[in-house]
Motif scaffolding. Structure first.
Motif, short mmCIF file in Angstrom:
data_model
loop_
_atom_site.label_atom_id
_atom_site.label_comp_id
_atom_site.label_asym_id
_atom_site.label_seq_id
_atom_site.Cartn_x
_atom_site.Cartn_y
_atom_site.Cartn_z
N THR A 45 68.03 49.95 20.55
CA THR A 45 66.94 50.51 19.76
C THR A 45 67.04 52.03 19.65
OG1 THR A 45 64.54 50.46 19.42
CG2 THR A 45 65.29 50.64 21.71
N ASP A 46 66.42 52.57 18.62
CA ASP A 46 66.34 54.03 18.44
C ASP A 46 67.73 54.69 18.48
OD1 ASP A 46 63.64 53.00 19.63
OD2 ASP A 46 63.19 54.80 18.49
N LEU A 47 68.53 54.29 17.51
CA LEU A 47 69.91 54.81 17.40
C LEU A 47 69.93 56.20 16.77
CD1 LEU A 47 70.02 51.63 17.54
CD2 LEU A 47 72.17 51.80 16.33
N HIS A 48 69.03 56.42 15.83
CA HIS A 48 68.86 57.75 15.21
C HIS A 48 70.18 58.39 14.78
CE1 HIS A 48 64.52 58.17 15.80
NE2 HIS A 48 64.67 57.62 16.98
N ILE A 49 70.94 57.65 14.01
CA ILE A 49 72.24 58.17 13.58
C ILE A 49 72.04 59.32 12.58
CG2 ILE A 49 72.85 56.78 11.55
CD1 ILE A 49 75.44 56.02 13.22
N GLY A 80 65.21 49.23 15.41
CA GLY A 80 64.63 50.20 14.47
C GLY A 80 64.87 51.65 14.84
N ASP A 81 64.46 52.55 13.94
CA ASP A 81 64.88 53.96 13.99
C ASP A 81 66.41 54.00 14.07
OD1 ASP A 81 62.30 54.73 13.79
OD2 ASP A 81 62.19 55.85 15.66
N LEU A 82 67.00 53.35 13.07
CA LEU A 82 68.45 53.25 13.02
C LEU A 82 69.04 54.59 12.60
CD1 LEU A 82 68.53 49.76 11.27
CD2 LEU A 82 68.49 50.28 13.71
N ASN A 119 59.82 53.46 12.08
CA ASN A 119 59.14 54.43 11.22
C ASN A 119 60.13 55.37 10.54
OD1 ASN A 119 59.05 54.98 14.18
ND2 ASN A 119 58.60 57.07 13.51
N HIS A 120 61.19 55.77 11.25
CA HIS A 120 62.12 56.74 10.68
C HIS A 120 63.06 56.13 9.63
CE1 HIS A 120 60.96 60.19 13.05
NE2 HIS A 120 60.92 59.43 14.13
N ASP A 121 63.05 54.79 9.51
CA ASP A 121 63.89 54.14 8.50
C ASP A 121 63.21 54.06 7.14
OD1 ASP A 121 65.77 53.62 10.55
OD2 ASP A 121 64.64 51.85 11.17
N SER A 204 59.92 44.06 17.83
CA SER A 204 59.18 45.01 16.98
C SER A 204 59.68 46.41 17.33
CB SER A 204 57.67 44.91 17.21
OG SER A 204 57.34 45.28 18.54
N HIS A 205 59.48 47.34 16.42
CA HIS A 205 59.85 48.72 16.75
C HIS A 205 58.80 49.33 17.69
CE1 HIS A 205 61.55 52.66 16.58
NE2 HIS A 205 60.44 53.17 16.09
N ILE A 206 57.56 49.32 17.24
CA ILE A 206 56.47 49.88 18.05
C ILE A 206 56.09 48.85 19.13
CG2 ILE A 206 54.08 50.72 17.95
CD1 ILE A 206 54.64 51.64 15.08
N GLY A 255 60.94 49.39 21.10
CA GLY A 255 61.58 50.68 21.36
C GLY A 255 60.56 51.77 21.11
N HIS A 256 60.89 52.71 20.23
CA HIS A 256 59.96 53.70 19.68
C HIS A 256 59.62 54.84 20.63
CE1 HIS A 256 57.12 55.23 16.82
NE2 HIS A 256 56.04 54.90 17.48
N ILE A 257 59.27 54.52 21.88
CA ILE A 257 58.83 55.61 22.77
C ILE A 257 59.97 56.16 23.63
CG2 ILE A 257 56.37 55.03 22.80
CD1 ILE A 257 56.79 53.48 25.36
N HIS A 258 61.18 55.63 23.43
CA HIS A 258 62.35 56.14 24.16
C HIS A 258 62.10 56.18 25.68
CE1 HIS A 258 64.39 58.23 20.47
NE2 HIS A 258 63.45 57.42 20.04
N GLN A 259 61.50 55.13 26.19
CA GLN A 259 61.31 54.98 27.64
C GLN A 259 61.55 53.52 28.01
OE1 GLN A 259 60.64 57.46 29.98
NE2 GLN A 259 61.05 58.75 28.19
N ASN A 279 67.36 61.32 24.31
CA ASN A 279 66.49 62.38 23.77
C ASN A 279 67.00 62.79 22.38
OD1 ASN A 279 64.68 64.45 23.43
ND2 ASN A 279 65.62 65.82 24.94
N TRP A 280 67.08 61.85 21.45
CA TRP A 280 67.53 62.11 20.08
C TRP A 280 68.86 62.89 20.11
CZ3 TRP A 280 62.63 61.75 21.85
CH2 TRP A 280 61.77 60.89 21.19
N TRP A 281 69.77 62.40 20.95
CA TRP A 281 71.13 62.94 21.11
C TRP A 281 71.17 64.29 21.81
CZ3 TRP A 281 74.18 59.09 21.06
CH2 TRP A 281 73.91 58.01 20.21
ZN ZN Z 1 62.88 56.71 17.82
#
Ligand code: ZN
Length: 316
Positions: A45-49, A80-82, A119-121, A204-206, A255-259, A279-281
């Protein structure tokens, strides 16, 4: 990662076979049941490429790590947040990020992949920052859904003896969003859960329920603790009520909360499985390293899960 339950299962099957061969197996009904593993699944989750901070190399390293396990997963759930962000990004920037995502997965991923939207997608919900009008083809969830070949932003499927429900947990509101299903999705979910007897895992993402945010969010007012409507599903009570009517719902992944967070409530386990991007890379985020979850799901509705770090060193 050594796999305990399967090894034990094989060992005890061997013992039962040996006992039967020696004629000492009195009654199959009295033998200890062997809990076989149905399916091994990875949850990323939360790959944020993005083009910056070698995020694509990070995702590639993570995908290789997942697939190099001696006992590799058969299914990859994407939480999500791919991409880093399309919510506030213009057309060109959004396109660049999705191109990077598509290329990385085409080159690196050989496993069946089932994504959900973060959300970021979603493109352009903040119209002024993204310089969109809302009339662009692909605006909102459309572009991500087309690229990911999703007919609807929510759906379900059976795999390895489990029923997987993929939710669309992000509801845009004004320039922002909240965690919530709309009425149509709620109606669909209730019908879907009633239509299966398999153990159910919800993606789910959230998060539907998560405890960590009470720790990671600054608590300015000691008399009042608040969880933002965008950090946890606002309809969490309805989920709890609905799942109580469907005891075959066993597991919710988010995912979503990165914890990394685990809540057990009313027979359901809610796992928030960190972030591939940490932490978003930019390294470790609070108490969470870059990683993913590996899960073994059993036919009887039980499971094991662990968070696996893939050894990423963030760019200085
Ligand atoms: Zn995220």
């Amino acid at each position: 990662m050594e796999h305990v339950s399967r090894r034990d299962a094989i060992k005890s099957t061997g013992l039962l076979a040996a006992a039967a061969a020696m004629g000492t197996w009195s009654s199959p009904a009295r033998a200890r049941p062997v809990r076989t593993r149905s399916v091994r699944v990875a949850h990323l989750t939360d790959l944020h490429i993005q083009p910056e901070r070698r995020a694509d190399s990070g995702v590639a390293a993570c995908l290789r790590h997942v697939q190099e396990h001696k006992d590799a997963p058969e299914l990859l759930l994407l939480g999500g947040d791919l991409i880093m962000d399309a919510f506030e990004a213009d057309d060109a920037r959004t396109r660049t990020q999705w191109d990077l995502f598509t290329r990385t997965f085409e080159n690196e991923c050989r496993i069946r992949t089932e994504p959900c939207l973060g959300n970021h997608d979603i493109w352009g919900i903040n119209k002024s920052k993204s310089r969109t009008t809302g009339n662009e083809p692909g605006w909102g969830k459309k572009r991500a859904m087309d690229l990911l070949r999703m007919e609807r932003p929510y759906r379900s499927f059976d795999f390895g003896g489990w029923h997987f429900v993929v939710l669309d947990s992000v509801t845009p509101q004004g320039n922002a969003y909240i965690g919530k299903l709309d009425n149509e999705q709620w109606e669909w979910l209730e019908g879907d859960l009633a239509g299966t007897r398999l153990p159910v895992a919800v993606l789910s993402h959230i998060p539907i329920l998560a405890a960590t945010q009470l720790v990671i969010q600054p608590n300015k007012d000691s008399k009042k603790r608040e969880i933002s409507d965008s950090l946890m599903m606002t309809d969490a009570p309805r989920f709890v009520e609905t799942f109580a009517k469907h005891p075959h719902v066993k597991l919710c992944l988010s995912g979503h909360i990165h914890q990394i967070d685990r809540v057990e409530f009313q027979g359901v386990t809610y796992l928030c499985n960190g972030a591939v991007s940490g932490n978003w890379w930019k390294g470790r985020y609070k108490m969470c390293d870059e990683g993913y979850a590996m899960l073994d799901l059993h036919a009887d509705g039980t499971f094991e899960s662990s968070y696996v770090k893939y050894g990423w060193k963030a760019e200085e």
